[in-house]
Design an enzyme around this catalytic site. Structure first.
Site, PDB file in Angstrom:
ATOM      1  N   SER A 146       0.831  -1.204   0.000  1.00 29.26           N
ATOM      2  CA  SER A 146       0.000   0.000   0.000  1.00 29.26           C
ATOM      3  C   SER A 146       0.870   1.262   0.000  1.00 29.26           C
ATOM      4  O   SER A 146       1.645   1.473  -0.933  1.00 29.26           O
ATOM      5  CB  SER A 146      -0.957  -0.047   1.194  1.00 29.26           C
ATOM      6  OG  SER A 146      -1.901   0.981   1.123  1.00 29.26           O
ATOM      7  N   ASP A 386      -9.488  -2.373  -6.291  1.00 30.47           N
ATOM      8  CA  ASP A 386      -8.957  -2.078  -4.961  1.00 30.47           C
ATOM      9  C   ASP A 386      -9.634  -0.819  -4.427  1.00 30.47           C
ATOM     10  O   ASP A 386      -9.646   0.221  -5.074  1.00 30.47           O
ATOM     11  CB  ASP A 386      -7.439  -1.852  -5.093  1.00 30.47           C
ATOM     12  CG  ASP A 386      -6.728  -1.727  -3.763  1.00 30.47           C
ATOM     13  OD1 ASP A 386      -7.331  -1.234  -2.788  1.00 30.47           O
ATOM     14  OD2 ASP A 386      -5.540  -2.102  -3.702  1.00 30.47           O
ATOM     15  N   HIS A 414      -7.366  -5.399  -0.868  1.00 31.10           N
ATOM     16  CA  HIS A 414      -6.158  -4.596  -0.674  1.00 31.10           C
ATOM     17  C   HIS A 414      -5.130  -5.269   0.239  1.00 31.10           C
ATOM     18  O   HIS A 414      -3.938  -5.004   0.141  1.00 31.10           O
ATOM     19  CB  HIS A 414      -6.568  -3.239  -0.087  1.00 31.10           C
ATOM     20  CG  HIS A 414      -5.460  -2.257   0.042  1.00 31.10           C
ATOM     21  ND1 HIS A 414      -4.892  -1.625  -1.051  1.00 31.10           N
ATOM     22  CD2 HIS A 414      -4.792  -1.795   1.135  1.00 31.10           C
ATOM     23  CE1 HIS A 414      -3.940  -0.807  -0.634  1.00 31.10           C
ATOM     24  NE2 HIS A 414      -3.857  -0.898   0.672  1.00 31.10           N
TER      25      HIS A 414
END
Length: 436
Positions: A146, A386, A414
């Site tokens: 991320s 996502d 995610h």
């Protein structure tokens, strides 16, 4: 660098490391801060024979995950790597940022100036300061989840000589999108996640409306004094972007009310569960600098982009929805001014947050020309739809980084590197090694 001591968990040997780095790498003789990192090596392996893998956690504002033994992707990584779990500046055991520590900086103006040094550019400079101390100067592999992938992309833009490979999961950022553009794309995805949740759990439509209507009429505090407003309740939608998050949300909602002598009330168990999901006490830095990770035009402040863009989305109008009969839409990964009026961990930092939202002078984080000439092996897992990182933005960036190979999948949300860790990491390693 100082090393505390080594200790064991099942199947691994852990070693704590501490480093001193400049607050501002452009002023190496100025103020310094401390970084903490945990080294993990498989039991029975000689660490000196293993290459290093640096893990950069998502966020911003989260310390590296505290694994026990060989959990998640560590199971695969420890087969061949010496792993470094870095608490990025301001998180975990690194010099902390919170309502308790920031007053040491002085005025809100000084606090905001301090926090301007906590973006991906400073984090990568930290990594490059630490790397020679651990590897003797050899490049290492970075795994970025991320926001950690945003940092890895900045790494490729500014210090690719420090990398032998880059592995990115759910974290290919837009190279040039503004914060407003990021959130306009985000709310469309968040709406889709809401509708998918209600399709799976249609009974939650009435439950959510009932809870929101109750909150609109009855002031309610969470344990610890956190007012639970309709907007705060809707921010539980952040759960909809993880693999099991929608199920957890459903189970939280199903026991929301209990009978009392005064009539139905939200249960203590429900309120405690909501508090655990919504409190920023463990990661206040996330709220403070979240929008700055998208700021790249020195002349343009972020100016509470998520809040401004939300006002453009009529389908997210809670009052209008409650006046009708449609499903109430949760919001998601966004930070709003009201967070700093309601969360006790953030209330003392409201003025600092306002100054950061108004700040200009943010510098570009990515170098398209250097990325176009990239020579570092790179692989990225891009999760279809996502909720946290726009898929179209990620794929456009993938095309802009020379040699990057993508794995686009709808098998995971995610948090795929955690939910399917060994398999996800194995796939990315195969891609950078041209084995698939």
């Amino acid at each position: 660098m100082t090393t505390d001591f080594s200790y064991r968990q099942p199947g691994v040997v852990l070693t704590d490391h501490h480093f001193t780095v400049p607050l501002d790498h452009a002023d190496p003789d100025g103020e310094s801060i401390e970084l903490y990192a945990r080294e993990v090596v498989a039991g029975g392996k000689d660490p000196d024979t293993l290459p290093w893998l640096l893990y950069l956690e998502g966020g911003p504002g989260f310390g590296a995950r505290r694994f026990v033994g060989r959990q998640a992707w560590l199971e695969r990584a420890l087969d061949e790597y010496r792993v470094l779990l870095l608490d990025q500046r301001g998180t975990g055991r690194s010099t902390p940022v919170s309502r308790q520590t920031l007053p040491l900086r002085g005025t809100p103006e000084r606090q905001a100036a301090y926090l301007a040094h906590f973006r991906a550019d400073s984090i990568v400079r930290d990594c490059e300061a630490v790397r020679p101390l651990l590897t003797g100067g050899a490049p290492w592999t970075v795994l970025g989840q991320s926001f950690g992938g945003f940092c890895a992309t900045h790494y490729l833009s500014t210090a690719p000589e420090g990398l032998s490979a880059a592995l990115i999961t759910g974290g290919l950022p837009a190279l040039d999108a503004t914060a407003d553009e990021v959130y306009r794309a985000a709310y469309a995805r968040i709406e889709r996640k809401n509708l998918a949740h209600y399709a799976r759990y249609p009974m939650d439509v009435d439950r959510v409306r009932r809870i929101a209507a109750h909150l609109a009429e009855t002031p309610t505090d969470l344990p610890g004094g956190h007012p639970l407003t309709v907007d705060a309740f809707r921010s539980l939608g952040i759960l909809l972007g993880t693999g099991d998050g929608g199920h957890r949300l459903h189970y939280l909602l199903e026991d929301a009310f209990v009978p009392t002598p005064a009539g139905p009330a939200l249960s203590d168990a429900f309120l405690e569960g909501v508090r655990a999901e919504l409190s920023f006490a463990a990661h206040p830095l996330y709220a403070l600098i979240h929008e700055s990770i998208y700021a790249q035009d020195p002349a343009v402040p972020t100016a509470w982009a998520a809040d401004r863009v939300l006002a453009e989305q009529p389908r997210f109008d809670a009052a209008a929805t409650l006046a009708g009969d449609g499903p109430l839409l949760f919001t998601g990964e966004s930070v709003h001014p009201w967070h700093f009026n309601t969360d006790p961990a953030l209330v003392p930092l409201r003025e600092t947050a306002e100054l950061l939202a108004a700040r200009t002078g943010w510098q570009p984080l990515y170098d398209p020309a250097r990325l176009a000439a990239n020579e570092v092996p790179v692989a990225a897992a891009v999760y279809h739809d996502d909720m946290y990182v726009d898929t179209a933005h990620s794929l456009r960036t993938a095309r802009a980084i020379r040699g990057l190979r993508t794995w686009v999948t709808d098998e995971f949300e995610h948090d795929g590197v955690r939910a399917g860790g060994p398999r996800v990491l194995d796939r990315l390693l195969s891609l950078v090694r041209d084995e698939v």
